[in-house]
Motif scaffolding. Structure first.
Motif, PDB file in Angstrom:
ATOM      1  N   LYS A   1       1.134  -1.045  -0.578  1.00  0.00           N
ATOM      2  CA  LYS A   1       0.134  -0.050   0.314  1.00  0.00           C
ATOM      3  C   LYS A   1       0.544   1.514  -0.197  1.00  0.00           C
ATOM      4  N   GLU A   2       1.821   1.236  -0.559  1.00  0.00           N
ATOM      5  CA  GLU A   2       2.868   2.219  -0.732  1.00  0.00           C
ATOM      6  C   GLU A   2       2.482   3.011  -2.036  1.00  0.00           C
ATOM      7  N   MET A   3       1.636   2.488  -2.894  1.00  0.00           N
ATOM      8  CA  MET A   3       1.212   3.353  -4.225  1.00  0.00           C
ATOM      9  C   MET A   3      -0.530   3.411  -4.209  1.00  0.00           C
ATOM     10  N   THR A   4      -0.995   4.291  -4.445  1.00  0.00           N
ATOM     11  CA  THR A   4      -2.361   3.393  -5.001  1.00  0.00           C
ATOM     12  C   THR A   4      -2.643   2.752  -6.423  1.00  0.00           C
ATOM     13  N   ASP A   5      -3.956   1.745  -6.323  1.00  0.00           N
ATOM     14  CA  ASP A   5      -4.273   1.357  -7.573  1.00  0.00           C
ATOM     15  C   ASP A   5      -4.034   1.986  -8.729  1.00  0.00           C
ATOM     16  N   GLU A   6      -4.269   3.473  -8.754  1.00  0.00           N
ATOM     17  CA  GLU A   6      -3.962   4.905 -10.176  1.00  0.00           C
ATOM     18  C   GLU A   6      -2.845   4.485 -11.029  1.00  0.00           C
ATOM     19  N   GLU A   7      -2.119   4.979  -9.265  1.00  0.00           N
ATOM     20  CA  GLU A   7      -0.593   5.156  -9.631  1.00  0.00           C
ATOM     21  C   GLU A   7      -0.403   4.365 -10.317  1.00  0.00           C
ATOM     22  N   PHE A   8      -0.151   2.362  -9.308  1.00  0.00           N
ATOM     23  CA  PHE A   8       0.176   0.954 -10.196  1.00  0.00           C
ATOM     24  C   PHE A   8      -0.165   0.433 -11.560  1.00  0.00           C
ATOM     25  N   LEU A   9      -1.187   1.150 -11.640  1.00  0.00           N
ATOM     26  CA  LEU A   9      -1.827   1.342 -13.182  1.00  0.00           C
ATOM     27  C   LEU A   9      -1.184   1.591 -14.210  1.00  0.00           C
ATOM     28  N   LYS A  10      -1.031   2.707 -13.675  1.00  0.00           N
ATOM     29  CA  LYS A  10       0.132   3.901 -14.537  1.00  0.00           C
ATOM     30  C   LYS A  10       1.501   3.543 -14.822  1.00  0.00           C
ATOM     31  N   GLU A  11       1.951   3.022 -13.797  1.00  0.00           N
ATOM     32  CA  GLU A  11       3.591   2.679 -14.063  1.00  0.00           C
ATOM     33  C   GLU A  11       3.243   1.047 -14.567  1.00  0.00           C
ATOM     34  N   ALA A  12       2.524   0.286 -14.195  1.00  0.00           N
ATOM     35  CA  ALA A  12       2.603  -0.695 -15.067  1.00  0.00           C
ATOM     36  C   ALA A  12       2.098  -0.227 -17.040  1.00  0.00           C
ATOM     37  N   LYS A  13       1.344   0.055 -17.308  1.00  0.00           N
ATOM     38  CA  LYS A  13       0.995   0.678 -18.637  1.00  0.00           C
ATOM     39  C   LYS A  13       2.642   0.942 -19.022  1.00  0.00           C
ATOM     40  N   ARG A  14       3.108   2.021 -18.141  1.00  0.00           N
ATOM     41  CA  ARG A  14       4.808   2.618 -18.623  1.00  0.00           C
ATOM     42  C   ARG A  14       5.523   1.252 -18.659  1.00  0.00           C
ATOM     43  N   LEU A  15       5.458   0.778 -18.551  1.00  0.00           N
ATOM     44  CA  LEU A  15       6.866  -0.191 -18.265  1.00  0.00           C
ATOM     45  C   LEU A  15       5.896  -1.058 -19.655  1.00  0.00           C
ATOM     46  N   ALA A  16       5.113  -1.877 -19.752  1.00  0.00           N
ATOM     47  CA  ALA A  16       4.611  -1.961 -20.855  1.00  0.00           C
ATOM     48  C   ALA A  16       4.659  -1.154 -22.393  1.00  0.00           C
ATOM     49  N   GLU A  17       4.984  -0.435 -22.008  1.00  0.00           N
ATOM     50  CA  GLU A  17       5.441   0.960 -23.556  1.00  0.00           C
ATOM     51  C   GLU A  17       6.276   0.948 -23.722  1.00  0.00           C
ATOM     52  N   LYS A  18       7.231   0.999 -22.270  1.00  0.00           N
ATOM     53  CA  LYS A  18       8.842   0.573 -22.742  1.00  0.00           C
ATOM     54  C   LYS A  18       8.983  -0.513 -22.850  1.00  0.00           C
TER      55      LYS A  18
ATOM     56  N   GLY B   1       8.460  -0.928 -26.523  1.00  0.00           N
ATOM     57  CA  GLY B   1       9.237   0.599 -27.692  1.00  0.00           C
ATOM     58  C   GLY B   1       8.407   1.200 -28.595  1.00  0.00           C
ATOM     59  N   GLY B   2       7.165   1.694 -27.537  1.00  0.00           N
ATOM     60  CA  GLY B   2       7.086   2.636 -27.769  1.00  0.00           C
ATOM     61  C   GLY B   2       5.488   2.767 -27.214  1.00  0.00           C
ATOM     62  N   SER B   3       4.985   4.329 -27.100  1.00  0.00           N
ATOM     63  CA  SER B   3       3.587   4.933 -27.054  1.00  0.00           C
ATOM     64  C   SER B   3       2.515   4.917 -27.764  1.00  0.00           C
ATOM     65  N   LYS B   4       1.390   4.844 -27.166  1.00  0.00           N
ATOM     66  CA  LYS B   4      -0.621   5.143 -27.804  1.00  0.00           C
ATOM     67  C   LYS B   4      -0.849   6.185 -27.312  1.00  0.00           C
TER      68      LYS B   4
END
Length: 60
Positions: free
Chosen positions: A37-54, A57-60
Motif C-alpha cells: 500500500k505504498e502506492m494507489t491502484d491508479e499509480e500502480f496501473l499507470k506505472e504498469a502501463k509505462r513499463l509495458a510501453e517501454k 518500444g513506444g507509446s500510444k
C-alpha cells in the motif's frame, strides 16, 4: 506480513518464469509497493502501463 508477501512474490515469480515470462527487479518493486500500500491502484496501473510501453518500444 512482510515475510509472507515476500514468500508469495518469490513463488509467483518462479511460476511466471517457468511459464516463460521474464520478471525484472523493476516489476518486483512495483508489485511490492502495491501490496504494501505504498502506492494507489491508479499509480500502480499507470506505472504498469509505462513499463509495458517501454518494453514494446513506444507509446500510444
Amino acid at each position: 506480513m512482510a515475510n509472507s508477501i515476500e514468500k508469495a512474490m518469490k513463488n509467483a515469480k518462479a511460476s511466471l518464469e517457468i511459464s516463460g515470462f521474464k520478471v525484472t527487479e523493476e516489476h518486483t518493486d512495483l508489485v511490492r509497493k502495491a501490496l504494501m500500500k505504498e502506492m494507489t491502484d491508479e499509480e500502480f496501473l499507470k506505472e504498469a502501463k509505462r513499463l509495458a510501453e517501454k518494453k514494446s518500444g513506444g507509446s500510444k
